[in-house]
Design a protein around this motif. Structure first.
Motif, PDB file in Angstrom:
ATOM      1  N   VAL A   1       0.846  -1.204   0.000  1.00  0.00           N
ATOM      2  CA  VAL A   1       0.000   0.000   0.000  1.00  0.00           C
ATOM      3  C   VAL A   1       0.876   1.248   0.000  1.00  0.00           C
ATOM      4  N   LYS A   2       1.903   1.234   0.806  1.00  0.00           N
ATOM      5  CA  LYS A   2       2.824   2.384   0.862  1.00  0.00           C
ATOM      6  C   LYS A   2       3.489   2.599  -0.500  1.00  0.00           C
ATOM      7  N   ARG A   3       3.882   1.497  -1.157  1.00  0.00           N
ATOM      8  CA  ARG A   3       4.543   1.581  -2.461  1.00  0.00           C
ATOM      9  C   ARG A   3       3.608   2.177  -3.515  1.00  0.00           C
ATOM     10  N   VAL A   4       2.368   1.710  -3.581  1.00  0.00           N
ATOM     11  CA  VAL A   4       1.451   2.198  -4.621  1.00  0.00           C
ATOM     12  C   VAL A   4       0.929   3.596  -4.315  1.00  0.00           C
ATOM     13  N   ASN A   5       1.119   4.059  -3.104  1.00  0.00           N
ATOM     14  CA  ASN A   5       0.700   5.421  -2.759  1.00  0.00           C
ATOM     15  C   ASN A   5       1.771   6.468  -3.020  1.00  0.00           C
ATOM     16  N   LYS A   6       2.964   6.039  -3.372  1.00  0.00           N
ATOM     17  CA  LYS A   6       4.018   7.012  -3.681  1.00  0.00           C
ATOM     18  C   LYS A   6       3.639   7.788  -4.938  1.00  0.00           C
ATOM     19  N   ARG A   7       3.937   9.069  -4.921  1.00  0.00           N
ATOM     20  CA  ARG A   7       3.566   9.958  -6.034  1.00  0.00           C
ATOM     21  C   ARG A   7       4.094   9.444  -7.376  1.00  0.00           C
ATOM     22  N   GLU A   8       5.332   8.972  -7.389  1.00  0.00           N
ATOM     23  CA  GLU A   8       5.925   8.485  -8.644  1.00  0.00           C
ATOM     24  C   GLU A   8       5.116   7.322  -9.217  1.00  0.00           C
ATOM     25  N   TYR A   9       4.743   6.365  -8.366  1.00  0.00           N
ATOM     26  CA  TYR A   9       3.949   5.210  -8.802  1.00  0.00           C
ATOM     27  C   TYR A   9       2.590   5.683  -9.313  1.00  0.00           C
ATOM     28  N   ARG A  10       1.924   6.547  -8.543  1.00  0.00           N
ATOM     29  CA  ARG A  10       0.594   7.015  -8.914  1.00  0.00           C
ATOM     30  C   ARG A  10       0.618   7.795 -10.218  1.00  0.00           C
ATOM     31  N   ASN A  11       1.676   8.594 -10.437  1.00  0.00           N
ATOM     32  CA  ASN A  11       1.781   9.338 -11.696  1.00  0.00           C
ATOM     33  C   ASN A  11       2.042   8.394 -12.864  1.00  0.00           C
ATOM     34  N   THR A  12       2.892   7.407 -12.652  1.00  0.00           N
ATOM     35  CA  THR A  12       3.224   6.454 -13.721  1.00  0.00           C
ATOM     36  C   THR A  12       2.004   5.645 -14.149  1.00  0.00           C
ATOM     37  N   TYR A  13       1.229   5.159 -13.180  1.00  0.00           N
ATOM     38  CA  TYR A  13       0.106   4.267 -13.476  1.00  0.00           C
ATOM     39  C   TYR A  13      -1.254   4.958 -13.427  1.00  0.00           C
ATOM     40  N   GLN A  14      -1.247   6.283 -13.220  1.00  0.00           N
ATOM     41  CA  GLN A  14      -2.498   7.036 -13.141  1.00  0.00           C
ATOM     42  C   GLN A  14      -3.476   6.372 -12.162  1.00  0.00           C
ATOM     43  N   SER A  15      -2.968   6.028 -10.997  1.00  0.00           N
ATOM     44  CA  SER A  15      -3.780   5.316 -10.010  1.00  0.00           C
ATOM     45  C   SER A  15      -4.162   6.244  -8.861  1.00  0.00           C
ATOM     46  N   PRO A  16      -5.263   5.921  -8.181  1.00  0.00           N
ATOM     47  CA  PRO A  16      -5.711   6.769  -7.073  1.00  0.00           C
ATOM     48  C   PRO A  16      -4.918   6.495  -5.794  1.00  0.00           C
ATOM     49  N   LEU A  17      -5.047   7.377  -4.847  1.00  0.00           N
ATOM     50  CA  LEU A  17      -4.472   7.187  -3.525  1.00  0.00           C
ATOM     51  C   LEU A  17      -5.279   6.119  -2.801  1.00  0.00           C
ATOM     52  N   VAL A  18      -4.610   5.165  -2.210  1.00  0.00           N
ATOM     53  CA  VAL A  18      -5.286   4.086  -1.488  1.00  0.00           C
ATOM     54  C   VAL A  18      -5.328   4.451  -0.015  1.00  0.00           C
ATOM     55  N   LYS A  19      -6.538   4.541   0.524  1.00  0.00           N
ATOM     56  CA  LYS A  19      -6.710   4.813   1.949  1.00  0.00           C
ATOM     57  C   LYS A  19      -7.337   3.593   2.605  1.00  0.00           C
ATOM     58  N   LEU A  20      -6.767   3.176   3.706  1.00  0.00           N
ATOM     59  CA  LEU A  20      -7.282   2.022   4.434  1.00  0.00           C
ATOM     60  C   LEU A  20      -8.113   2.506   5.612  1.00  0.00           C
ATOM     61  N   ARG A  21      -9.239   1.855   5.821  1.00  0.00           N
ATOM     62  CA  ARG A  21     -10.101   2.187   6.942  1.00  0.00           C
ATOM     63  C   ARG A  21     -10.474   0.895   7.661  1.00  0.00           C
ATOM     64  N   PRO A  22     -10.443   0.902   8.973  1.00  0.00           N
ATOM     65  CA  PRO A  22     -10.843  -0.305   9.703  1.00  0.00           C
ATOM     66  C   PRO A  22     -12.349  -0.510   9.575  1.00  0.00           C
ATOM     67  N   LEU A  23     -12.731  -1.716   9.269  1.00  0.00           N
ATOM     68  CA  LEU A  23     -14.141  -2.066   9.152  1.00  0.00           C
ATOM     69  C   LEU A  23     -14.407  -3.325   9.967  1.00  0.00           C
ATOM     70  N   PRO A  24     -15.586  -3.439  10.505  1.00  0.00           N
ATOM     71  CA  PRO A  24     -15.893  -4.650  11.279  1.00  0.00           C
ATOM     72  C   PRO A  24     -16.014  -5.865  10.366  1.00  0.00           C
ATOM     73  N   ALA A  25     -15.557  -6.978  10.847  1.00  0.00           N
ATOM     74  CA  ALA A  25     -15.680  -8.222  10.087  1.00  0.00           C
ATOM     75  C   ALA A  25     -17.150  -8.613  10.001  1.00  0.00           C
ATOM     76  N   ARG A  26     -17.522  -9.219   8.897  1.00  0.00           N
ATOM     77  CA  ARG A  26     -18.866  -9.741   8.670  1.00  0.00           C
ATOM     78  C   ARG A  26     -19.956  -8.667   8.701  1.00  0.00           C
ATOM     79  N   ALA A  27     -19.611  -7.423   8.406  1.00  0.00           N
ATOM     80  CA  ALA A  27     -20.607  -6.357   8.385  1.00  0.00           C
ATOM     81  C   ALA A  27     -21.400  -6.434   7.088  1.00  0.00           C
TER      82      ALA A  27
END
Length: 111
Positions: free
Chosen positions: A11-37
């Motif tokens: 996640v840290k690797r794909v969030n680097k600006r260089e990676y995101r610019n190269t692959y035109q990818s969005p910023l990945v944000k992780l959020r804690p979610l309850p299991a089985r929701a």
């Protein structure tokens, strides 16, 4: 624990600006979610669409051919999303049983 370390490193690797610019990818944000929701089932239509369009009734000659079909599905889906960011719904997935949005009552399992 090794899995989580690798996961967070990726996640840290794909969030680097260089990676995101190269692959035109969005910023990945992780959020804690309850299991089985219930609301986590909103992802089911995505994989149901993939299954119906690229997996079910298929006869691929190799694993690579199957992977290419999956990649094509997501490439088309993502291209439509990029070109129509406010009008996604059925234009992306097409055959969901319910629209892809949060609802406590959604249970998107295939019958």
């Amino acid at each position: 624990m090794a899995f989580f370390k690798k996961f967070f490193a990726e996640v840290k690797r794909v969030n680097k600006r260089e990676y995101r610019n190269t692959y035109q990818s969005p910023l990945v944000k992780l959020r804690p979610l309850p299991a089985r929701a219930q609301f986590l089932n909103v992802i089911e239509p995505v994989f149901s669409g993939l299954s119906q369009s690229a997996i079910q009734n298929s006869n691929y000659q190799s694993v690579d051919e199957a992977k290419q079909a999956n990649d094509r599905y997501f490439a088309v889906r993502n291209a439509i999303l990029r070109n129509n960011p406010k009008k996604v719904g059925n234009k992306i997935w097409g055959e969901e049983q319910v629209p892809s949005y949060f609802s406590v009552s959604h249970n998107c399992k295939d019958p």
